[in-house]
Scaffold this active site. Structure first.
Site, mmCIF file in Angstrom:
data_model
loop_
_atom_site.group_PDB
_atom_site.id
_atom_site.type_symbol
_atom_site.label_atom_id
_atom_site.label_comp_id
_atom_site.label_asym_id
_atom_site.label_seq_id
_atom_site.Cartn_x
_atom_site.Cartn_y
_atom_site.Cartn_z
ATOM 1 N N ARG A 89 0.841 -1.290 -0.070
ATOM 2 C CA ARG A 89 0.163 0.095 -0.001
ATOM 3 C C ARG A 89 0.917 1.148 0.005
ATOM 4 N NH1 ARG A 89 -5.073 0.084 3.916
ATOM 5 N NH2 ARG A 89 -5.694 1.464 2.263
ATOM 6 N N ASP A 236 -2.236 8.471 8.232
ATOM 7 C CA ASP A 236 -1.403 7.615 7.640
ATOM 8 C C ASP A 236 -0.050 8.330 7.084
ATOM 9 O OD1 ASP A 236 -4.175 6.716 7.048
ATOM 10 O OD2 ASP A 236 -3.166 4.902 6.513
HETATM 11 O O1 MRU Z 1 -7.366 2.664 4.425
HETATM 12 P P1 MRU Z 1 -7.364 2.193 5.934
HETATM 13 O O2 MRU Z 1 -8.457 1.381 6.558
HETATM 14 O O3 MRU Z 1 -5.993 1.396 6.257
HETATM 15 O O4 MRU Z 1 -7.024 3.628 6.410
HETATM 16 C C1 MRU Z 1 -6.840 3.632 7.737
HETATM 17 C C2 MRU Z 1 -6.926 5.078 8.566
HETATM 18 O O5 MRU Z 1 -7.119 5.844 7.533
HETATM 19 C C3 MRU Z 1 -6.647 5.259 9.682
HETATM 20 O O6 MRU Z 1 -7.522 6.311 10.292
HETATM 21 C C4 MRU Z 1 -5.167 5.496 10.014
HETATM 22 O O7 MRU Z 1 -4.487 4.462 9.457
HETATM 23 C C5 MRU Z 1 -5.034 6.020 11.184
HETATM 24 S S1 MRU Z 1 -3.989 5.558 12.200
HETATM 25 C C6 MRU Z 1 -4.662 4.267 13.221
#
Ligand code: MRU
Length: 350
Positions: A89, A236
């Protein structure tokens, strides 16, 4: 409950299967790092800190899988695994941060593949334990911002399912609740994958914290009608200037909060801050499959026409001017972010 953990009985990685929640709580086991990369890509495991630690254990698995007898070919195998895990990712910087930490273990101790296998597993385990500690430190700082009686809007999922065991923004909410503060959480359902309804609401049920799910587009109404005291989310990746990249919808939420004078607090471990990226605009935004938008069914019927098209950016950029303060394990960072983020990181390294 740990979202990501090494099973020392069979030398496999165990992940909570987030596809099965909230209907079913189950684990999946992984003995192949390529399967781990696929699990990250398909979001069996998701959330920036969780995928970082998962990738670290993926590297430990790759080390076990390598048949190399000499250090040079072992290194080749590990670089190949690093590449695959890092690319699973693109947006969450914790992924490449964790993979780099694991590669650092190899470059620091030129040793036999056998001893490196053990060292890599130890390093991944350390990373997992560190994540829990870091989350709890952030939670204590963050909870100091919460007053009893607060209503908070929370976006996406930032709880133990997005980390190893505690969580980032949801970790702050958990800590405030544990401290006896009355807190009501408005849970953004977080289209398109509904991490809010499926995962955050499920976690809040486990902790006995008062909440209501709202549609993402209801946030403006609650903010404007003065029913919200704080907005909390994770990230992220945070750029050196304090721009925050988080789950799609965060930007609109922050805009509405800012316009209504409601403080906006991202809660992020320092490992999510990327000093190598100056502005949010330099951060790659993952574009996911249109199916995630179009496959929504209501009453067993698809909501969109059969040939409909969709666009599905997974993250957006919240400019630092909309951010009130950033909660980290090194303390609460206030503007000016460029200077204060750098200071916090330098101070933490001492
Ligand atoms: O696409 P995801 O579900 O991996 O995205 C996760 C998020 O955006 C969270 O809010 C992020 O990682 C916050 S830190 C726990």
């Amino acid at each position: 409950m740990r979202t990501v953990e090494w099973d020392y009985t069979n030398h496999k990685l165990r992940l909570i299967d987030q596809h099965a929640l909230p209907g079913e709580f189950s684990y999946l086991s992984f003995g192949d790092y390529r399967e781990v990369a696929r699990a990250i890509r398909n979001m069996v495991v998701r959330g920036a800190p969780a995928i970082g630690v998962t990738a670290a254990f993926g590297m430990a698995l790759a080390a076990r899988q390598s048949r190399a007898r000499d250090t040079a070919s072992f290194l080749q195998d590990m670089n190949r695994a690093a590449e695959e895990l890092r690319n699973a990712r693109p947006t969450a910087v914790n992924l490449s941060w964790a993979v780099e930490r694991m590669l650092g273990v190899i470059s620091r101790q030129p040793a036999t593949p056998e001893s490196l296998r053990a060292a890599l597993l130890d390093a991944a385990q350390q990373l997992a334990d560190e994540d829990v500690r870091t989350n709890q430190e952030m939670a204590l700082f963050g909870a100091s911002l919460i007053e009893s009686g607060d209503t908070v809007i929370h976006h996406c999922n930032t709880g133990s399912l997005a980390a190893v065991e505690w969580g980032t923004a949801l970790g702050v909410i958990r800590m405030a609740h544990q401290q006896g503060k009355a807190i009501h959480v408005l849970v953004d359902e977080t289209r398109p994958r509904l991490q809010g309804s499926r995962l955050t609401a499920w976690e809040l049920e486990q902790y006995g914290i008062d909440y209501a799910i709202i549609t993402d587009n209801a946030a403006g109404y609650f903010l404007q009608s003065r029913q919200v005291h704080k907005v909390l989310f994770g990230a992220d990746r945070v750029a050196a200037n304090g721009d925050v990249v988080n789950k799609i919808g965060t930007y609109m939420l922050a805009l509405a909060a800012h316009a209504n004078h409601v403080p906006v607090y991202p809660v992020v471990p320092l490992s999510t801050i990327d000093l190598g990226t100056q502005n949010g605009e330099d951060i790659p935004i993952e574009q996911r499959s249109p199916d995630e938008v179009l496959d929504l069914m209501v009453n067993g019927m698809p909501v969109a026409p059969a040939d409909a098209r969709a666009r599905n950016p997974a993250f957006d950029i919240t400019p630092h001017r909309l951010v009130s303060a950033i909660v980290t394990e090194a303390g609460i960072i206030y503007p000016p972010f460029k200077r204060n983020i750098r200071r916090a990181i330098e101070h933490n390294l001492k």
